[in-house]
Scaffold this motif. Structure first.
Motif, PDB file in Angstrom:
ATOM      1  N   LYS A   1      -2.813  15.501 -15.560  1.00 15.82           N
ATOM      2  CA  LYS A   1      -2.527  15.385 -17.036  1.00 15.82           C
ATOM      3  C   LYS A   1      -3.244  16.580 -17.680  1.00 15.82           C
ATOM      4  N   GLY A   2      -2.209  17.613 -18.222  1.00 22.30           N
ATOM      5  CA  GLY A   2      -2.970  18.919 -18.858  1.00 22.30           C
ATOM      6  C   GLY A   2      -2.582  20.065 -17.886  1.00 22.30           C
ATOM      7  N   LYS A   3      -2.044  19.748 -16.567  1.00 20.36           N
ATOM      8  CA  LYS A   3      -1.843  20.696 -15.561  1.00 20.36           C
ATOM      9  C   LYS A   3      -0.269  21.186 -15.653  1.00 20.36           C
ATOM     10  N   LYS A   4      -0.151  22.221 -15.589  1.00 17.42           N
ATOM     11  CA  LYS A   4       1.337  22.638 -15.812  1.00 17.42           C
ATOM     12  C   LYS A   4       2.128  22.507 -14.439  1.00 17.42           C
ATOM     13  N   ILE A   5       3.209  21.775 -14.756  1.00 10.49           N
ATOM     14  CA  ILE A   5       4.168  21.292 -13.552  1.00 10.49           C
ATOM     15  C   ILE A   5       4.818  22.453 -13.358  1.00 10.49           C
ATOM     16  N   PRO A   6       4.877  22.809 -12.015  1.00  7.64           N
ATOM     17  CA  PRO A   6       5.620  23.811 -11.337  1.00  7.64           C
ATOM     18  C   PRO A   6       7.289  24.027 -11.750  1.00  7.64           C
ATOM     19  N   LEU A   7       7.854  25.033 -12.176  1.00  6.74           N
ATOM     20  CA  LEU A   7       9.165  25.112 -12.676  1.00  6.74           C
ATOM     21  C   LEU A   7      10.065  24.415 -11.527  1.00  6.74           C
ATOM     22  N   VAL A   8       9.894  24.509 -10.260  1.00 12.55           N
ATOM     23  CA  VAL A   8      10.913  24.201  -9.078  1.00 12.55           C
ATOM     24  C   VAL A   8      10.966  22.437  -9.361  1.00 12.55           C
ATOM     25  N   ILE A   9       9.747  21.871  -9.661  1.00 16.06           N
ATOM     26  CA  ILE A   9       9.460  20.328  -9.843  1.00 16.06           C
ATOM     27  C   ILE A   9      10.299  19.961 -11.132  1.00 16.06           C
ATOM     28  N   GLU A  10      10.074  20.723 -12.310  1.00 15.53           N
ATOM     29  CA  GLU A  10      10.964  20.513 -13.391  1.00 15.53           C
ATOM     30  C   GLU A  10      12.462  20.437 -13.074  1.00 15.53           C
ATOM     31  N   TYR A  11      12.701  21.663 -12.423  1.00 16.32           N
ATOM     32  CA  TYR A  11      14.250  21.574 -12.110  1.00 16.32           C
ATOM     33  C   TYR A  11      14.625  20.534 -11.114  1.00 16.32           C
ATOM     34  N   LEU A  12      13.955  20.218 -10.042  1.00 19.64           N
ATOM     35  CA  LEU A  12      14.256  18.928  -9.220  1.00 19.64           C
ATOM     36  C   LEU A  12      14.368  17.690 -10.113  1.00 19.64           C
ATOM     37  N   GLY A  13      13.552  17.736 -10.944  1.00 26.69           N
ATOM     38  CA  GLY A  13      13.281  16.273 -11.823  1.00 26.69           C
ATOM     39  C   GLY A  13      14.688  16.210 -12.825  1.00 26.69           C
ATOM     40  N   LYS A  14      15.312  17.289 -13.038  1.00 28.82           N
ATOM     41  CA  LYS A  14      16.487  17.370 -13.808  1.00 28.82           C
ATOM     42  C   LYS A  14      17.805  17.370 -13.066  1.00 28.82           C
ATOM     43  N   VAL A  15      17.786  17.859 -11.866  1.00 30.83           N
ATOM     44  CA  VAL A  15      19.101  17.707 -11.126  1.00 30.83           C
ATOM     45  C   VAL A  15      19.032  16.736  -9.891  1.00 30.83           C
ATOM     46  N   LEU A  16      18.051  16.091  -9.543  1.00 32.87           N
ATOM     47  CA  LEU A  16      18.122  15.034  -8.183  1.00 32.87           C
ATOM     48  C   LEU A  16      18.605  13.837  -8.836  1.00 32.87           C
TER      49      LEU A  16
ATOM     50  N   LEU B   1       0.634  -1.232   0.042  1.00 32.59           N
ATOM     51  CA  LEU B   1       0.107  -0.013  -0.028  1.00 32.59           C
ATOM     52  C   LEU B   1       0.862   1.392   0.006  1.00 32.59           C
ATOM     53  N   THR B   2       1.901   1.158   0.777  1.00 33.40           N
ATOM     54  CA  THR B   2       2.904   2.623   0.722  1.00 33.40           C
ATOM     55  C   THR B   2       3.455   2.735  -0.587  1.00 33.40           C
ATOM     56  N   THR B   3       3.753   1.457  -1.090  1.00 28.96           N
ATOM     57  CA  THR B   3       4.383   1.753  -2.344  1.00 28.96           C
ATOM     58  C   THR B   3       3.417   2.029  -3.606  1.00 28.96           C
ATOM     59  N   PHE B   4       2.387   1.641  -3.641  1.00 30.62           N
ATOM     60  CA  PHE B   4       1.283   1.966  -4.441  1.00 30.62           C
ATOM     61  C   PHE B   4       0.792   3.453  -4.115  1.00 30.62           C
ATOM     62  N   CYS B   5       0.748   4.058  -3.055  1.00 23.02           N
ATOM     63  CA  CYS B   5       0.635   5.423  -2.655  1.00 23.02           C
ATOM     64  C   CYS B   5       1.613   6.358  -3.312  1.00 23.02           C
ATOM     65  N   THR B   6       2.815   5.968  -3.013  1.00 22.57           N
ATOM     66  CA  THR B   6       4.040   7.011  -3.551  1.00 22.57           C
ATOM     67  C   THR B   6       3.908   6.857  -4.857  1.00 22.57           C
ATOM     68  N   ARG B   7       3.551   5.734  -5.776  1.00 21.09           N
ATOM     69  CA  ARG B   7       3.453   5.799  -7.173  1.00 21.09           C
ATOM     70  C   ARG B   7       2.016   6.686  -7.717  1.00 21.09           C
ATOM     71  N   VAL B   8       1.213   6.864  -6.840  1.00 15.51           N
ATOM     72  CA  VAL B   8      -0.182   7.506  -7.422  1.00 15.51           C
ATOM     73  C   VAL B   8      -0.128   8.940  -7.012  1.00 15.51           C
ATOM     74  N   VAL B   9       0.436   9.389  -5.992  1.00 10.30           N
ATOM     75  CA  VAL B   9       0.474  10.617  -5.450  1.00 10.30           C
ATOM     76  C   VAL B   9       1.127  11.899  -6.593  1.00 10.30           C
ATOM     77  N   PRO B  10       1.880  11.378  -7.333  1.00  6.48           N
ATOM     78  CA  PRO B  10       2.395  12.465  -8.536  1.00  6.48           C
ATOM     79  C   PRO B  10       1.136  12.682  -9.440  1.00  6.48           C
ATOM     80  N   PHE B  11       0.441  11.566  -9.658  1.00  7.83           N
ATOM     81  CA  PHE B  11      -0.522  11.686 -10.615  1.00  7.83           C
ATOM     82  C   PHE B  11      -1.879  12.539 -10.234  1.00  7.83           C
ATOM     83  N   LEU B  12      -1.853  12.330  -8.734  1.00 13.83           N
ATOM     84  CA  LEU B  12      -3.083  13.231  -8.323  1.00 13.83           C
ATOM     85  C   LEU B  12      -2.491  14.603  -8.150  1.00 13.83           C
ATOM     86  N   VAL B  13      -1.513  14.914  -7.739  1.00 10.93           N
ATOM     87  CA  VAL B  13      -1.050  16.359  -7.441  1.00 10.93           C
ATOM     88  C   VAL B  13      -0.817  17.095  -8.840  1.00 10.93           C
ATOM     89  N   PHE B  14      -0.298  16.262  -9.802  1.00 11.51           N
ATOM     90  CA  PHE B  14       0.185  16.865 -10.977  1.00 11.51           C
ATOM     91  C   PHE B  14      -0.956  16.220 -12.307  1.00 11.51           C
TER      92      PHE B  14
END
Length: 110
Positions: A32-47, A17-30
């Motif tokens: 499809k069609g909603k603009k991803i915040p610049l800070v999240i895009e930046y973190l996705g590139k550098v992390l 359940l924990t694994t499933f929830c961590t996989r689902v949360v990004p789809f709920l927070v962001f």
């Protein structure tokens, strides 16, 4: 502490359940069609490179360069991983081959 079947099932259920929830949360927070915040895009590139860099430092932190074998097996393995990754761009191949080579070097050569 012995673990019975019921407790084992409960542990597996909580982990699943924990694994499933961590996989689902990004789809709920962001959604499809909603603009991803610049800070999240930046973190996705550098992390990813930052985490890989930290893992390399952690793996090599105890390497003894002043005593035999002077970090030679580690250096050969790191160089192998880097060359294979640049050449093939395959994480599994480069990390797997580097790990196997390192283990062969420390078990048989050094």
């Amino acid at each position: 502490m012995p673990v019975n079947a019921g407790l084992s099932f409960l542990i597996i259920l909580v982990v699943a359940l924990t694994t499933f929830c961590t996989r689902v949360v990004p789809f709920l927070v962001f959604p499809k069609g909603k603009k991803i915040p610049l800070v999240i895009e930046y973190l996705g590139k550098v992390l990813t490179p930052a985490v890989i860099g930290m893992l390399v430092v952690y793996c090599l932190k105890d390497t003894q360069v002043l005593t035999a074998p002077h970090g030679i097996p580690e250096g050969i393995a790191v160089l192998t991983v880097a060359v294979l990754h640049i050449w093939k761009r395959n994480n599994l191949l480069s990390i797997g081959a580097g790990t196997v080579l390192y283990m062969i070097l420390i078990q048989t050569v050094f």
